[in-house]
Scaffold this motif. Structure first.
Motif, mmCIF file in Angstrom:
data_model
loop_
_atom_site.group_PDB
_atom_site.id
_atom_site.type_symbol
_atom_site.label_atom_id
_atom_site.label_comp_id
_atom_site.label_asym_id
_atom_site.label_seq_id
_atom_site.Cartn_x
_atom_site.Cartn_y
_atom_site.Cartn_z
ATOM 1 N N LEU A 26 0.833 -1.196 0.000
ATOM 2 C CA LEU A 26 0.000 0.000 0.000
ATOM 3 C C LEU A 26 0.872 1.252 0.000
ATOM 4 C CD1 LEU A 26 -2.737 1.438 0.224
ATOM 5 C CD2 LEU A 26 -2.600 1.130 2.720
ATOM 6 N N ARG A 27 1.917 1.244 0.807
ATOM 7 C CA ARG A 27 2.826 2.392 0.851
ATOM 8 C C ARG A 27 3.496 2.592 -0.507
ATOM 9 N NH1 ARG A 27 8.301 3.172 1.574
ATOM 10 N NH2 ARG A 27 8.962 4.940 2.879
ATOM 11 N N ASP A 28 3.945 1.512 -1.126
ATOM 12 C CA ASP A 28 4.613 1.591 -2.428
ATOM 13 C C ASP A 28 3.660 2.123 -3.495
ATOM 14 O OD1 ASP A 28 6.991 0.781 -4.216
ATOM 15 O OD2 ASP A 28 5.303 -0.284 -5.159
ATOM 16 N N ARG A 29 2.430 1.630 -3.502
ATOM 17 C CA ARG A 29 1.449 2.071 -4.496
ATOM 18 C C ARG A 29 1.134 3.559 -4.317
ATOM 19 N NH1 ARG A 29 -1.399 -1.714 -7.364
ATOM 20 N NH2 ARG A 29 -3.307 -0.442 -7.411
ATOM 21 N N ALA A 30 0.999 3.995 -3.088
ATOM 22 C CA ALA A 30 0.706 5.409 -2.838
ATOM 23 C C ALA A 30 1.846 6.307 -3.318
ATOM 24 C CB ALA A 30 0.444 5.633 -1.356
ATOM 25 N N LEU A 31 3.081 5.885 -3.056
ATOM 26 C CA LEU A 31 4.232 6.691 -3.474
ATOM 27 C C LEU A 31 4.395 6.699 -4.991
ATOM 28 C CD1 LEU A 31 6.808 5.747 -0.685
ATOM 29 C CD2 LEU A 31 5.607 7.930 -0.976
ATOM 30 N N ARG A 32 4.068 5.592 -5.645
ATOM 31 C CA ARG A 32 4.127 5.566 -7.121
ATOM 32 C C ARG A 32 3.032 6.449 -7.720
ATOM 33 N NH1 ARG A 32 7.495 1.578 -9.287
ATOM 34 N NH2 ARG A 32 8.351 0.159 -7.697
ATOM 35 N N LEU A 33 1.844 6.395 -7.146
ATOM 36 C CA LEU A 33 0.778 7.279 -7.615
ATOM 37 C C LEU A 33 1.164 8.742 -7.425
ATOM 38 C CD1 LEU A 33 -2.565 5.637 -6.403
ATOM 39 C CD2 LEU A 33 -1.984 6.255 -8.754
ATOM 40 N N GLU B 240 -9.315 1.207 -3.865
ATOM 41 C CA GLU B 240 -8.325 2.167 -4.357
ATOM 42 C C GLU B 240 -8.410 3.518 -3.662
ATOM 43 O OE1 GLU B 240 -9.238 -0.575 -7.893
ATOM 44 O OE2 GLU B 240 -10.376 0.444 -6.302
ATOM 45 N N ILE B 241 -9.538 3.814 -3.045
ATOM 46 C CA ILE B 241 -9.670 5.118 -2.387
ATOM 47 C C ILE B 241 -8.626 5.283 -1.287
ATOM 48 C CG2 ILE B 241 -11.182 6.519 -0.909
ATOM 49 C CD1 ILE B 241 -13.535 5.545 -2.567
ATOM 50 N N VAL B 242 -8.294 4.200 -0.594
ATOM 51 C CA VAL B 242 -7.292 4.286 0.468
ATOM 52 C C VAL B 242 -5.949 4.727 -0.110
ATOM 53 C CG1 VAL B 242 -6.110 3.056 2.334
ATOM 54 C CG2 VAL B 242 -8.494 2.503 1.786
ATOM 55 N N GLU B 243 -5.527 4.101 -1.211
ATOM 56 C CA GLU B 243 -4.230 4.469 -1.797
ATOM 57 C C GLU B 243 -4.280 5.864 -2.407
ATOM 58 O OE1 GLU B 243 -3.765 1.119 -4.312
ATOM 59 O OE2 GLU B 243 -4.648 2.056 -6.089
ATOM 60 N N LEU B 244 -5.444 6.280 -2.897
ATOM 61 C CA LEU B 244 -5.556 7.624 -3.457
ATOM 62 C C LEU B 244 -5.428 8.703 -2.390
ATOM 63 C CD1 LEU B 244 -8.408 7.036 -6.061
ATOM 64 C CD2 LEU B 244 -6.084 7.833 -6.568
ATOM 65 N N PHE B 245 -6.017 8.480 -1.223
ATOM 66 C CA PHE B 245 -5.832 9.432 -0.128
ATOM 67 C C PHE B 245 -4.346 9.650 0.146
ATOM 68 C CE2 PHE B 245 -10.071 8.382 2.269
ATOM 69 C CZ PHE B 245 -10.773 9.159 1.372
ATOM 70 N N PHE B 246 -3.646 8.553 0.382
ATOM 71 C CA PHE B 246 -2.241 8.665 0.773
ATOM 72 C C PHE B 246 -1.359 9.116 -0.385
ATOM 73 C CE2 PHE B 246 -3.845 5.994 4.242
ATOM 74 C CZ PHE B 246 -3.309 6.678 5.323
ATOM 75 N N ALA B 247 -1.756 8.805 -1.619
ATOM 76 C CA ALA B 247 -1.001 9.291 -2.781
ATOM 77 C C ALA B 247 -1.077 10.811 -2.863
ATOM 78 C CB ALA B 247 -1.541 8.664 -4.055
#
Length: 498
Positions: A33-40, A64-71
């Motif tokens: 999740l951390r990696d996906r957020a940083l790539r986004l 995907e909303i979780v990763e979008l917040f952190f991205a």
């Protein structure tokens, strides 16, 4: 401190444990999740989006909303979550006001929204969305805590949308207060997103991520009672934020308490005492209550699970004690505290209170006075420190946990050629808390209400406002009662409701 640090710390502490689930299936670990957020986040930078930009999300609940917040936070941008129930025209107004540079939307909402806005729309889960993860991960940000993190759109009594500006500091204060007062999960717990993630359920991502609790998004993307209870049976330490209407539907199902149900936090509208007693009888002491506003997210007062056990009607009918880090007062018209037991306007101050309204200094000055957030709600404290809401000085109707603003509905009704005048009020309802009732003066004079007219007005409103805002009932009257200044006397209209 950036709220991205919440995920950064979780990835270190909880590593390869499951982080985000779609139904019963794990879709990412904490490290992933951390990696996906940083790539986004890196993909947003490559797109030419600078820090401080607003990133909108318009979708039913999706993992995907979780990763979008952190991205967005990793890119030092602010998220603008949009209620997926809104009409595309209403969504466009939020996009225009916020100046959002990018929208992430679901396949269901994106095409409809695209007809109303020129803001670039990326369909979540599409090939183009997946291509974003080819970017090298961005660096972990070092963001000023006063930076805008979340732009929460909440209308006023005029129906004009206002964006409550929530900083990283505001969101961290909310996070700490939740863990201190309401629930204290760990990595053997889960947060099930039955309620919209554009509102309270999405805000509660933060405290549960900080403690390593699973983020569980129902496969349906919304609230289904059977699905919700099944997920509570499957996932450990199941918790959720639900509107009172949702709690009532769970009780009405008549199913036994799920074996893993831990905490249901309810808020966003009135919960009647008798309804709460039935819920406690059905599920036991798993309930906690929060009272807050978009301007002080989820954090003004609250009742713990323990406060519900053996509680009398006065406690169950209250909204609890002042929250950690918050000062709450009941003020008179001069802004002075009233004695215990007397009614006044509820005000609060603390680190959870917004920094102001986006591009609206007049509304900010009206709402933030002398360091206090003037809520517009009316209530009183008892001798034990419990706050009880008595009324709302604003005429907002809260139905099923959603705010509905009468003037917005009235203006839409008045666009119909058959309507001369209209006034909208809320009527108490055992299931929804309140429902919308429209008093209508026909352009042709007095008329009896007919199903055909109601259907015609419904069809008219569907072209202008969200479906959930439409009146549940229409009352045709000869004229609206008014005072000598021409102001409609809503209290007289309410007296006709049964």
């Amino acid at each position: 401190m950036s709220v991205f640090a919440v995920l950064d710390q979780a990835a270190v502490r909880f590593g390869d444990q499951g982080a985000v689930f779609h139904g019963q299936s794990c879709v990412s670990t904490w490290v992933q999740l951390r990696d996906r957020a940083l790539r986004l986040a890196a993909s947003l930078r490559l797109q030419g989006i600078p820090p401080g930009t607003r990133i909108a999300i318009a979708s039913e609940n999706r993992p995907e909303i979780v990763e979008l917040f952190f991205a967005a936070w990793a890119a030092e941008c602010a998220v603008v979550p949009i209620n997926f129930k809104l009409h595309p025209r209403e969504m466009q107004q939020i996009l225009e006001d916020s100046g959002a540079a990018q929208v992430f939307a679901s396949a269901k909402i994106g095409p409809e929204l695209g007809a109303f806005t020129d803001v670039p729309i990326d369909i979540v889960g599409s090939a183009g969305y997946r291509d974003r993860f080819a970017a090298e991960p961005a660096a972990v940000p070092d963001t000023d805590p006063e930076t805008l993190a979340w732009l929460f759109y909440t209308s006023g009594t005029t129906g004009r949308s206002k964006g409550a500006m929530l900083s990283h500091r505001n969101l961290m204060a909310m996070t700490v207060a939740h863990l201190a007062d309401i629930d204290s999960p760990d990595d053997a717990c889960s947060l099930i997103h039955g309620a919209p993630m554009s509102h309270g359920s999405g805000l509660y991502v933060l405290p549960y991520v900080l403690r390593g609790a699973r983020q569980v998004v129902p496969g349906s993307g919304s609230f289904d009672t059977g699905e919700f209870l099944d997920l509570c049976d499957h996932h450990p330490g199941a918790s959720a934020f639900l509107a009172p209407t949702m709690v009532q539907r769970l009780v009405e199902m008549g199913r036994p308490r799920p074996r893993n149900l831990r905490t249901i936090v309810y808020g966003g509208g009135p919960m009647y005492v008798e309804s709460m007693k039935k819920a406690l009888a059905a599920f036991g002491p798993v309930f906690a209550q929060i009272y807050g506003q978009g301007e002080s997210p989820m954090t003004i007062t609250g009742l713990r699970r323990a406060d519900h056990e053996g509680a009398d009607d006065a406690v169950l009918g209250s909204v609890g004690y002042a929250r950690s880090g918050m000062q709450v007062a009941v003020l008179d018209d001069d802004g002075l505290p009233v004695p215990t037991g007397q009614v006044g306007e509820i005000a609060c101050r603390g680190d959870a209170v917004m920094t102001g309204y986006w591009n609206n200094p007049a509304a900010t000055a009206e709402t933030l006075q002398g360091g206090w957030l003037r809520t517009g709600d009316v209530g009183s404290f008892d001798g034990r420190g419990f706050l009880t809401l008595r009324d709302r000085s604003k005429d907002v109707v809260i139905s099923g946990g959603s705010n509905i603003y009468p003037r917005e509905v009235e203006e839409a009704l008045l666009e119909h050629p058959g309507v001369s005048e209209a006034c909208v009020v809320g009527a108490p309802d055992a299931e929804w808390g309140e429902v919308v009732v429209a008093f209508v003066v026909a352009a042709s004079g007095p008329a009896a209400p007919t199903p055909a007219l109601a259907d015609e007005l419904d069809a008219h409103l569907l072209q202008r406002i969200a479906r959930f805002k439409r009146p549940k009932r229409y009352e045709m009257i000869a004229e609206l009662p008014k005072n000598s200044y021409g102001k409609v006397l809503k209290r007289e209209l309410r007296s006709h409701l049964s």
